[in-house]
Write a protein that holds these residues in place. Structure first.
Motif, PDB file in Angstrom:
ATOM      1  N   ARG A 166      36.966  36.724  33.140  1.00 23.60           N
ATOM      2  CA  ARG A 166      37.640  37.272  31.961  1.00 23.60           C
ATOM      3  C   ARG A 166      36.889  38.484  31.412  1.00 23.60           C
ATOM      4  O   ARG A 166      35.761  38.732  31.774  1.00 23.60           O
ATOM      5  CB  ARG A 166      37.790  36.205  30.889  1.00 23.60           C
ATOM      6  CG  ARG A 166      36.462  35.834  30.239  1.00 23.60           C
ATOM      7  CD  ARG A 166      36.591  34.597  29.378  1.00 23.60           C
ATOM      8  NE  ARG A 166      35.341  34.268  28.751  1.00 23.60           N
ATOM      9  CZ  ARG A 166      34.327  33.651  29.318  1.00 23.60           C
ATOM     10  NH1 ARG A 166      34.415  33.313  30.580  1.00 23.60           N
ATOM     11  NH2 ARG A 166      33.223  33.387  28.669  1.00 23.60           N
ATOM     12  N   GLY A 167      37.514  39.192  30.520  1.00 24.74           N
ATOM     13  CA  GLY A 167      36.915  40.384  29.918  1.00 24.74           C
ATOM     14  C   GLY A 167      37.666  41.607  30.386  1.00 24.74           C
ATOM     15  O   GLY A 167      38.881  41.676  30.240  1.00 24.74           O
ATOM     16  N   PRO A 168      36.948  42.577  30.989  1.00 25.67           N
ATOM     17  CA  PRO A 168      37.610  43.823  31.369  1.00 25.67           C
ATOM     18  C   PRO A 168      38.564  43.666  32.556  1.00 25.67           C
ATOM     19  O   PRO A 168      39.277  44.587  32.902  1.00 25.67           O
ATOM     20  CB  PRO A 168      36.442  44.746  31.719  1.00 25.67           C
ATOM     21  CG  PRO A 168      35.356  43.828  32.142  1.00 25.67           C
ATOM     22  CD  PRO A 168      35.535  42.586  31.304  1.00 25.67           C
ATOM     23  N   ALA A 169      38.590  42.463  33.200  1.00 22.51           N
ATOM     24  CA  ALA A 169      39.456  42.271  34.391  1.00 22.51           C
ATOM     25  C   ALA A 169      40.917  42.262  33.991  1.00 22.51           C
ATOM     26  O   ALA A 169      41.283  41.734  32.971  1.00 22.51           O
ATOM     27  CB  ALA A 169      39.100  40.970  35.085  1.00 22.51           C
ATOM     28  N   ALA A 188      44.498  38.009  39.828  1.00 20.91           N
ATOM     29  CA  ALA A 188      45.092  36.770  40.346  1.00 20.91           C
ATOM     30  C   ALA A 188      45.794  37.017  41.671  1.00 20.91           C
ATOM     31  O   ALA A 188      45.648  36.224  42.614  1.00 20.91           O
ATOM     32  CB  ALA A 188      46.069  36.192  39.321  1.00 20.91           C
ATOM     33  N   GLU A 189      46.548  38.103  41.758  1.00 24.57           N
ATOM     34  CA  GLU A 189      47.254  38.422  43.003  1.00 24.57           C
ATOM     35  C   GLU A 189      46.280  38.671  44.143  1.00 24.57           C
ATOM     36  O   GLU A 189      46.494  38.216  45.270  1.00 24.57           O
ATOM     37  CB  GLU A 189      48.154  39.638  42.799  1.00 24.57           C
ATOM     38  CG  GLU A 189      49.369  39.355  41.932  1.00 24.57           C
ATOM     39  CD  GLU A 189      50.181  40.595  41.620  1.00 24.57           C
ATOM     40  OE1 GLU A 189      49.901  41.675  42.197  1.00 24.57           O
ATOM     41  OE2 GLU A 189      51.099  40.493  40.793  1.00 24.57           O
ATOM     42  N   ALA A 190      45.197  39.394  43.869  1.00 23.42           N
ATOM     43  CA  ALA A 190      44.200  39.695  44.899  1.00 23.42           C
ATOM     44  C   ALA A 190      43.520  38.419  45.389  1.00 23.42           C
ATOM     45  O   ALA A 190      43.378  38.197  46.598  1.00 23.42           O
ATOM     46  CB  ALA A 190      43.169  40.685  44.376  1.00 23.42           C
ATOM     47  N   LEU A 248      40.552  28.771  36.832  1.00 24.26           N
ATOM     48  CA  LEU A 248      39.144  28.770  36.431  1.00 24.26           C
ATOM     49  C   LEU A 248      38.398  29.990  36.955  1.00 24.26           C
ATOM     50  O   LEU A 248      37.497  30.500  36.290  1.00 24.26           O
ATOM     51  CB  LEU A 248      38.461  27.472  36.870  1.00 24.26           C
ATOM     52  CG  LEU A 248      38.891  26.240  36.076  1.00 24.26           C
ATOM     53  CD1 LEU A 248      38.288  24.982  36.682  1.00 24.26           C
ATOM     54  CD2 LEU A 248      38.512  26.380  34.612  1.00 24.26           C
ATOM     55  N   ALA A 249      38.769  30.479  38.131  1.00 25.84           N
ATOM     56  CA  ALA A 249      38.157  31.716  38.640  1.00 25.84           C
ATOM     57  C   ALA A 249      38.530  32.887  37.742  1.00 25.84           C
ATOM     58  O   ALA A 249      37.688  33.727  37.417  1.00 25.84           O
ATOM     59  CB  ALA A 249      38.600  31.984  40.076  1.00 25.84           C
ATOM     60  N   LEU A 250      39.780  32.943  37.302  1.00 24.03           N
ATOM     61  CA  LEU A 250      40.213  34.011  36.390  1.00 24.03           C
ATOM     62  C   LEU A 250      39.498  33.903  35.054  1.00 24.03           C
ATOM     63  O   LEU A 250      39.111  34.909  34.459  1.00 24.03           O
ATOM     64  CB  LEU A 250      41.727  33.957  36.185  1.00 24.03           C
ATOM     65  CG  LEU A 250      42.561  34.330  37.401  1.00 24.03           C
ATOM     66  CD1 LEU A 250      44.028  34.064  37.122  1.00 24.03           C
ATOM     67  CD2 LEU A 250      42.337  35.778  37.785  1.00 24.03           C
TER      68      LEU A 250
END
Length: 93
Positions: A40-43, A49-51, A34-36
């Motif tokens: 969303r978008g340019p990320a 996710a790793e960070a 849910l954080a990802l």
């Protein structure tokens, strides 16, 4: 593994020659997925996710001619661990 993430979005602009930040919203994501989704978008999803899973703060900035938008996400667990860590040289009672 970090289980919960705090996400913020802030808009920055210039008013009377000063840079002003206006908080636009906060989201407490109960899962990494849910954080990802919130970021969303340019990320770059895998890198983000790793960070986040490693407990690091993630900052994504974008903007237009007048405004910069900053999205932040960080692990709630990492924040708790930072607060709980003793300051070096100061005895813990």
């Amino acid at each position: 593994m970090h289980d919960e993430f705090l996400c913020h979005v802030t808009a920055y602009g210039v008013c009377d020659g000063r840079r002003i930040g206006v908080p636009l919203g906060t989201y407490r994501a109960p899962t990494l997925a849910l954080a990802l989704w919130w970021l969303r978008g340019p990320a770059r999803q895998e890198e983000v996710a790793e960070a986040l899973a490693a407990g690091r703060l993630v900052r994504i900035a974008t903007g237009d001619d007048t405004t910069e938008y900053e999205l932040l996400a960080e692990s709630v667990d990492a924040l708790r661990m930072q607060r709980a860590a003793p300051v070096l040289g100061v005895p813990v009672a």
